[in-house]
Each structure stands twice: as C-alpha cells, then as structure tokens.
Motif scaffolding. Structure first.
Motif, mmCIF file in Angstrom:
data_model
loop_
_atom_site.group_PDB
_atom_site.id
_atom_site.type_symbol
_atom_site.label_atom_id
_atom_site.label_comp_id
_atom_site.label_asym_id
_atom_site.label_seq_id
_atom_site.Cartn_x
_atom_site.Cartn_y
_atom_site.Cartn_z
ATOM 1 N N LEU A 165 5.172 4.261 12.311
ATOM 2 C CA LEU A 165 4.565 5.132 11.302
ATOM 3 C C LEU A 165 4.575 4.406 9.958
ATOM 4 C CD1 LEU A 165 6.180 8.522 12.326
ATOM 5 C CD2 LEU A 165 3.770 7.901 12.507
ATOM 6 N N ALA A 166 3.390 4.269 9.354
ATOM 7 C CA ALA A 166 3.245 3.476 8.131
ATOM 8 C C ALA A 166 4.054 4.045 6.962
ATOM 9 C CB ALA A 166 1.765 3.381 7.752
ATOM 10 N N GLN A 226 0.829 -1.196 0.000
ATOM 11 C CA GLN A 226 0.000 0.000 0.000
ATOM 12 C C GLN A 226 0.873 1.259 0.000
ATOM 13 O OE1 GLN A 226 -2.398 -0.674 3.536
ATOM 14 N NE2 GLN A 226 -4.121 -1.311 2.264
ATOM 15 N N ARG A 227 0.313 2.312 -0.521
ATOM 16 C CA ARG A 227 1.016 3.594 -0.529
ATOM 17 C C ARG A 227 0.406 4.471 0.556
ATOM 18 N NH1 ARG A 227 4.344 4.336 -4.797
ATOM 19 N NH2 ARG A 227 4.112 2.921 -6.565
ATOM 20 N N GLU A 235 -0.874 7.590 9.035
ATOM 21 C CA GLU A 235 -1.264 6.433 9.847
ATOM 22 C C GLU A 235 -0.119 5.964 10.728
ATOM 23 O OE1 GLU A 235 -3.030 1.874 9.303
ATOM 24 O OE2 GLU A 235 -2.829 3.193 7.561
ATOM 25 N N VAL A 236 -0.472 5.530 11.936
ATOM 26 C CA VAL A 236 0.485 4.928 12.862
ATOM 27 C C VAL A 236 -0.136 3.645 13.428
ATOM 28 C CG1 VAL A 236 -0.357 6.251 14.859
ATOM 29 C CG2 VAL A 236 1.968 5.306 14.882
ATOM 30 N N GLU A 237 0.675 2.609 13.576
ATOM 31 C CA GLU A 237 0.233 1.323 14.114
ATOM 32 C C GLU A 237 0.764 1.165 15.533
ATOM 33 O OE1 GLU A 237 1.613 -1.675 11.459
ATOM 34 O OE2 GLU A 237 0.490 -0.897 9.739
ATOM 35 N N PHE A 238 -0.069 0.572 16.393
ATOM 36 C CA PHE A 238 0.326 0.360 17.787
ATOM 37 C C PHE A 238 0.153 -1.105 18.162
ATOM 38 C CE2 PHE A 238 -0.948 -0.088 22.276
ATOM 39 C CZ PHE A 238 0.190 0.395 22.891
#
Length: 235
Positions: free
Chosen positions: A171-172, A138-139, A145-148
C-alpha cells in the motif's frame, strides 16, 4: 620445418641418406654434416656445459610503441548520444535494452575509434553523476493505491530446497505489505492473490500499479501496452 630439421627427422626414422637427399633435395655431403653435428650434440653431457651470461641476465623485452588514446570531441558527442538514448529507454519502459558501458566501448571499437574501456567507463560515470535525476517523494491518500509484483523465495522443506513465487502487495500510503506464496506465476495465481488481498483489507484500492510482468502485459505497440485478457476480466 626447415631442411635441417627434416634431415634429422628422417634420420631418426632410419631413412637412408640417399633417400633423404631425394626427399629433401639437398646434397649428401650436407646431410652427412647435419647428421654428424646432431650425433655430436647427443653425446655431449649438458650438465658440464658452462652457464652463459645470457642465461644469468634478466630477460629483456622490446618496448612496444603503443598508440596514444584520446578522448576526442567526436567520441564525447558519441558517448553522450548513447547516454541520451539510455535515458529515453528508461522513460519509455525499455530499461533492459539500455547500452552498458562495455556495449558503448565495443560500439566505438566497431566504428573505428581508438579508445580504451577504462576511459569510456570513467567518462560515462562522470556524465551520469552530473545528470543524476532528483526524485521527489509523492504524497498518497490512504487506501488510494496499491502496488503488486512477484518475488522469489527459496525454502528448505523436508531437507530439499525449492523455489516459490511470492505475490507481494504494498500500500503506497502506509507501506503496508501483504504477501502470499505460490508454486507458479499463472493468471489464476494473480487473480487468487488479488481476491485474498481485498478480503484481507476489507476494501478495494482505487488504483492498482503493476510492473511489466507477463501475466499483466500481453505485448507492446510502440510505447502502448496491451493488457492480458485475464487482467481485463479482473478489472
């Protein structure tokens, strides 16, 4: 235990032949014969006995007539059904409820199918390789977006090993990582980690992505998740 063994056992317990005859219900002549044969065998020196051909020859085993196990069309369809169920569970966030290969094998055994585990395993592996998903990268937009997620770290402090929880943000867009150590995974720790992340970044990402952790998801209703009050307040 047969009657001869009973006679010898009672004889070794110094029971009289008359009493043995009553207990075992055989004639005294037969009892005398058994006892004499036993006493004679006791007196023989087994070291001087000849070695028989049976002892020198290798052991022989009766060949067991095994049942040939076949991968029938019925079993193929059953296994493909298991695989499709697993695929549905993966897509609906139920990965931990998927059937393992040993589960599929045991299920087939319960249903009366004559199939070996190796045959099941090889078939499932082939089917899964054939239907392997293709992932498209994905771009992402910067700061979007940030993943936790939580991880575990084992540290030796003052000579003692202890486990700590690691709150990790990724951070994506840039794959930049920010992590903090905690002694637990409570909601207070989650909120504290988010506050420190935002202070560290200097901005608030538009989207926060989470796994199905207990501090985030309270319960499932079908495929819908019920978010905890703490996360709603944080939002």
């Amino acid at each position: 235990m047969n009657k001869k063994q009973q006679v010898i056992q009672l004889h070794l317990q110094d029971v009289s032949q008359r009493q043995i005859s009553k207990e075992v219900d055989i004639s005294r002549n037969t009892i005398t014969k058994y006892i004499k044969a036993f006493e004679k065998s006791k007196a023989a020196d087994v070291r001087n006995l000849p070695v028989t051909e049976d002892i020198l020859s290798p052991p022989s085993y009766k060949k067991r007539a095994g049942v040939k196990r076949k991968m029938t069309e019925e079993i193929v369809e059953r296994l493909r059904g298991f695989i499709q169920d697993n695929e549905w569970k993966r897509k609906n966030n139920m990965s931990k409820q998927q059937m393992k290969k040993i589960d599929m094998y045991e299920k087939l055994q319960e249903e009366g199918y004559d199939i070996g585990y190796t045959t099941v395993r090889n078939f499932v592996n082939t089917e899964e390789r054939r239907a392997k998903e293709v992932y498209i990268r994905q771009r992402y937009s910067a700061a979007w977006e940030v993943e936790f997620d939580w991880g575990e770290v084992k540290l030796v402090i003052d000579g003692k090993q202890k486990s700590y929880s690691l709150a990790v943000f990724t951070l994506a867009y840039s794959n930049y990582r920010f992590a903090l150590l905690y002694e637990s995974e409570t909601m207070i720790c989650v909120q504290d980690a988010h506050t420190k992340l935002i202070d560290h970044l200097g901005f608030i990402p538009s989207v926060f992505t989470y796994d199905n952790m207990r501090t985030v998801v309270k319960s499932f209703v079908g495929t819908d998740r019920k978010i905890t009050d703490g996360m709603i307040n944080l939002s």
